[in-house]
Scaffold this motif. Structure first.
Motif, PDB file in Angstrom:
ATOM      1  N   SER A 114      27.766   3.970   0.854  1.00 15.55           N
ATOM      2  CA  SER A 114      28.794   3.240   0.118  1.00 15.55           C
ATOM      3  C   SER A 114      28.204   2.455  -1.043  1.00 15.55           C
ATOM      4  CB  SER A 114      29.531   2.288   1.067  1.00 15.55           C
ATOM      5  OG  SER A 114      28.615   1.418   1.698  1.00 15.55           O
ATOM      6  N   HIS A 115      29.097   2.054  -1.959  1.00 20.63           N
ATOM      7  CA  HIS A 115      28.725   1.257  -3.125  1.00 20.63           C
ATOM      8  C   HIS A 115      29.353  -0.129  -2.997  1.00 20.63           C
ATOM      9  CE1 HIS A 115      27.188   4.852  -5.154  1.00 20.63           C
ATOM     10  NE2 HIS A 115      28.290   5.471  -4.746  1.00 20.63           N
ATOM     11  N   LEU A 116      28.787  -1.109  -3.683  1.00 23.30           N
ATOM     12  CA  LEU A 116      29.353  -2.448  -3.661  1.00 23.30           C
ATOM     13  C   LEU A 116      30.769  -2.427  -4.239  1.00 23.30           C
ATOM     14  CD1 LEU A 116      26.218  -4.470  -4.754  1.00 23.30           C
ATOM     15  CD2 LEU A 116      27.244  -4.392  -2.469  1.00 23.30           C
ATOM     16  N   TYR A 117      31.655  -3.137  -3.586  1.00 19.64           N
ATOM     17  CA  TYR A 117      33.075  -3.058  -3.948  1.00 19.64           C
ATOM     18  C   TYR A 117      33.341  -3.475  -5.380  1.00 19.64           C
ATOM     19  CZ  TYR A 117      33.539  -8.155  -3.423  1.00 19.64           C
ATOM     20  OH  TYR A 117      33.430  -9.519  -3.565  1.00 19.64           O
ATOM     21  N   TYR A 118      32.591  -4.444  -5.904  1.00 16.49           N
ATOM     22  CA  TYR A 118      32.873  -4.928  -7.258  1.00 16.49           C
ATOM     23  C   TYR A 118      32.308  -4.010  -8.337  1.00 16.49           C
ATOM     24  CZ  TYR A 118      28.434  -7.170  -5.894  1.00 16.49           C
ATOM     25  OH  TYR A 118      27.190  -7.424  -5.393  1.00 16.49           O
ATOM     26  N   ASP A 119      31.581  -2.956  -7.935  1.00 19.62           N
ATOM     27  CA  ASP A 119      31.120  -1.938  -8.883  1.00 19.62           C
ATOM     28  C   ASP A 119      32.027  -0.715  -8.891  1.00 19.62           C
ATOM     29  OD1 ASP A 119      28.930  -3.443  -9.676  1.00 19.62           O
ATOM     30  OD2 ASP A 119      27.616  -2.596  -8.127  1.00 19.62           O
ATOM     31  N   THR A 120      33.144  -0.787  -8.203  1.00 19.09           N
ATOM     32  CA  THR A 120      34.067   0.343  -8.062  1.00 19.09           C
ATOM     33  C   THR A 120      35.357   0.051  -8.812  1.00 19.09           C
ATOM     34  OG1 THR A 120      33.152   0.794  -5.863  1.00 19.09           O
ATOM     35  CG2 THR A 120      35.251   1.829  -6.409  1.00 19.09           C
ATOM     36  N   ASP A 121      35.806   0.993  -9.619  1.00 14.96           N
ATOM     37  CA  ASP A 121      37.007   0.821 -10.434  1.00 14.96           C
ATOM     38  C   ASP A 121      38.252   0.807  -9.546  1.00 14.96           C
ATOM     39  OD1 ASP A 121      38.908   0.712 -12.393  1.00 14.96           O
ATOM     40  OD2 ASP A 121      38.454   2.671 -13.268  1.00 14.96           O
ATOM     41  N   MET A 122      39.028  -0.280  -9.631  1.00 14.06           N
ATOM     42  CA  MET A 122      40.277  -0.389  -8.872  1.00 14.06           C
ATOM     43  C   MET A 122      41.471  -0.610  -9.800  1.00 14.06           C
ATOM     44  SD  MET A 122      39.152  -2.832  -5.669  1.00 14.06           S
ATOM     45  CE  MET A 122      37.609  -2.592  -4.768  1.00 14.06           C
ATOM     46  N   ARG A 123      41.295  -0.314 -11.091  1.00 12.01           N
ATOM     47  CA  ARG A 123      42.368  -0.596 -12.044  1.00 12.01           C
ATOM     48  C   ARG A 123      43.472   0.457 -12.033  1.00 12.01           C
ATOM     49  NH1 ARG A 123      38.474  -1.307 -17.099  1.00 12.01           N
ATOM     50  NH2 ARG A 123      37.502   0.406 -15.925  1.00 12.01           N
ATOM     51  N   ARG A 124      43.173   1.653 -11.672  1.00 13.37           N
ATOM     52  CA  ARG A 124      44.203   2.696 -11.580  1.00 13.37           C
ATOM     53  C   ARG A 124      44.804   2.669 -10.172  1.00 13.37           C
ATOM     54  NH1 ARG A 124      41.733   8.622 -10.697  1.00 13.37           N
ATOM     55  NH2 ARG A 124      43.711   8.715  -9.593  1.00 13.37           N
ATOM     56  N   GLY A 125      45.747   3.590  -9.904  1.00 14.11           N
ATOM     57  CA  GLY A 125      46.373   3.647  -8.589  1.00 14.11           C
ATOM     58  C   GLY A 125      45.323   3.727  -7.487  1.00 14.11           C
ATOM     59  N   THR A 126      45.342   2.760  -6.562  1.00 17.47           N
ATOM     60  CA  THR A 126      44.273   2.623  -5.578  1.00 17.47           C
ATOM     61  C   THR A 126      44.831   2.359  -4.190  1.00 17.47           C
ATOM     62  OG1 THR A 126      42.732   1.736  -7.234  1.00 17.47           O
ATOM     63  CG2 THR A 126      42.246   1.245  -4.921  1.00 17.47           C
ATOM     64  N   ALA A 127      44.255   3.046  -3.208  1.00 13.24           N
ATOM     65  CA  ALA A 127      44.532   2.768  -1.802  1.00 13.24           C
ATOM     66  C   ALA A 127      43.235   2.319  -1.150  1.00 13.24           C
ATOM     67  CB  ALA A 127      45.081   4.002  -1.104  1.00 13.24           C
ATOM     68  N   ILE A 128      43.212   1.100  -0.635  1.00 15.45           N
ATOM     69  CA  ILE A 128      42.055   0.568   0.076  1.00 15.45           C
ATOM     70  C   ILE A 128      42.273   0.817   1.561  1.00 15.45           C
ATOM     71  CG2 ILE A 128      40.730  -1.510   0.630  1.00 15.45           C
ATOM     72  CD1 ILE A 128      41.724  -2.637  -2.097  1.00 15.45           C
ATOM     73  N   VAL A 129      41.334   1.503   2.192  1.00 11.44           N
ATOM     74  CA  VAL A 129      41.519   1.939   3.578  1.00 11.44           C
ATOM     75  C   VAL A 129      40.502   1.244   4.474  1.00 11.44           C
ATOM     76  CG1 VAL A 129      41.785   3.929   5.102  1.00 11.44           C
ATOM     77  CG2 VAL A 129      42.166   4.200   2.638  1.00 11.44           C
ATOM     78  N   MET A 130      41.006   0.650   5.559  1.00 11.90           N
ATOM     79  CA  MET A 130      40.145  -0.056   6.492  1.00 11.90           C
ATOM     80  C   MET A 130      40.442   0.400   7.914  1.00 11.90           C
ATOM     81  SD  MET A 130      40.090  -3.867   4.878  1.00 11.90           S
ATOM     82  CE  MET A 130      38.470  -4.085   5.587  1.00 11.90           C
ATOM     83  N   GLY A 131      39.395   0.399   8.742  1.00  9.15           N
ATOM     84  CA  GLY A 131      39.555   0.786  10.137  1.00  9.15           C
ATOM     85  C   GLY A 131      39.459  -0.407  11.056  1.00  9.15           C
ATOM     86  N   THR A 132      39.287  -0.140  12.337  1.00 14.93           N
ATOM     87  CA  THR A 132      39.171  -1.216  13.307  1.00 14.93           C
ATOM     88  C   THR A 132      37.789  -1.860  13.223  1.00 14.93           C
ATOM     89  OG1 THR A 132      38.343   0.254  15.050  1.00 14.93           O
ATOM     90  CG2 THR A 132      40.726   0.002  14.859  1.00 14.93           C
ATOM     91  N   GLU A 133      37.685  -3.092  13.680  1.00 14.59           N
ATOM     92  CA  GLU A 133      36.404  -3.787  13.644  1.00 14.59           C
ATOM     93  C   GLU A 133      35.396  -3.165  14.606  1.00 14.59           C
ATOM     94  OE1 GLU A 133      36.634  -8.075  13.845  1.00 14.59           O
ATOM     95  OE2 GLU A 133      38.662  -8.019  13.039  1.00 14.59           O
ATOM     96  N   SER A 134      35.887  -2.561  15.685  1.00 18.15           N
ATOM     97  CA  SER A 134      34.989  -2.029  16.709  1.00 18.15           C
ATOM     98  C   SER A 134      34.425  -0.666  16.344  1.00 18.15           C
ATOM     99  CB  SER A 134      35.722  -1.940  18.047  1.00 18.15           C
ATOM    100  OG  SER A 134      36.906  -1.161  17.917  1.00 18.15           O
TER     101      SER A 134
END
Length: 273
Positions: free
Chosen positions: A208-228
């Motif tokens: 993975s890359h650092l989140y603030y180095d990733t372009d989020m200005r266009r249509g974006t879906a941020i996907v997260m899973g469970t903590e476990s």
């Protein structure tokens, strides 16, 4: 609107409300859920939900608050589905209330279903996606962040809790009604995002890359899973990019609701810079 008075804890309406609070199977069967508190009910009615039965305790409820909710409900409801108003004693209210400071207002509300096809999206949508989230409190906190970031939607894939869980509604302070929110399978969601050309960013430690180095200005879906267990391979393989939040201490992860807030507001920062 005819008003009923209940003073017995054994009243069938009291028992029904308690079962709706406790059992998701009963909520699905009856197509009803419970909302408690003036603020939450306002958001609920403003979102177009219909109140089936409104319970209030005159010892606690301000008459102006009761009139406001009834007035809002009347402007939305269909003539064949009138709102029932039930006055309860302090003893009954203490039994049915989750909290002691909710203005003496509790309602049974009819469910509504939102589908992927009917999801209202802006030109460059920002969507938060959660796979198999299991803790209502975490989902409620994420919904609050999504509302604050003015996200277009929150989608819960393969859910382990239902959107009408009272703990979720309470922890979201009504944001479950202010942000378009739906459930679906991961497979259907991925197909929808690809069709709409919405970029999929999966939050993960590996590759993975650092989140603030990733372009989020266009249509974006941020996907997260469970903590476990994190995300399944299905989402990792479908992703356009993998992102991570730097962890500079000894632990390797944050609470999922905290991570979601950080990533949502990075998208806000980029879009406003």
């Amino acid at each position: 609107m005819a008003e009923e008075i209940i003073s017995s804890l054994q009243n069938p309406k009291v028992k029904k409300l308690l079962v709706l609070q406790q059992k998701s199977s009963e909520r699905r069967k009856e197509r009803l859920f419970v909302v408690e508190g003036l603020r939450e009910l306002k958001h609920c009615v403003e979102a177009g939900f219909e109140i089936d039965t409104l319970f209030y305790c005159p010892n606690i409820t301000e008459s102006s608050d009761l009139c406001e909710i009834i007035s809002q409900t009347s402007s939305f409801e269909k003539t064949e589905k009138r709102c029932n108003v039930v006055r309860v004693s302090p003893e009954v209210y203490e039994k049915i209330a989750y909290r002691g400071t909710t203005e003496g207002l509790i309602a049974e509300v009819r469910t509504m279903s939102l589908s992927l096809e009917s999801l209202p999206l802006g030109e460059n949508p920002l969507i938060m996606i959660l796979e198999s989230v299991e803790k209502p409190g975490n989902l409620g906190a994420i919904l609050r962040s999504a509302d604050a970031a003015h996200a277009d939607a929150v989608i819960v894939c393969d859910p382990l809790t239902d959107l009408y869980n009272p703990n979720l509604i309470r922890s979201s302070i009504g944001a479950v009604f202010t942000v378009p929110c739906l459930t679906c399978t991961s497979e259907d969601c991925i197909a929808f995002l690809k069709q709409k050309d919405i970029r999929i960013l999966t939050a993960q430690l590996q590759d993975s890359h650092l989140y603030y180095d990733t372009d989020m200005r266009r249509g974006t879906a941020i996907v997260m899973g469970t903590e476990s267990t994190g995300l399944t391979n299905q989402w990792r393989m479908a992703a356009d990019a993998h992102i991570r939040i730097p962890m500079m201490g000894r632990l390797d992860s944050l609470n999922v609701s905290v991570s979601a807030a950080i990533l949502l507001f990075e998208a806000v920062r980029q879009r406003n810079s």
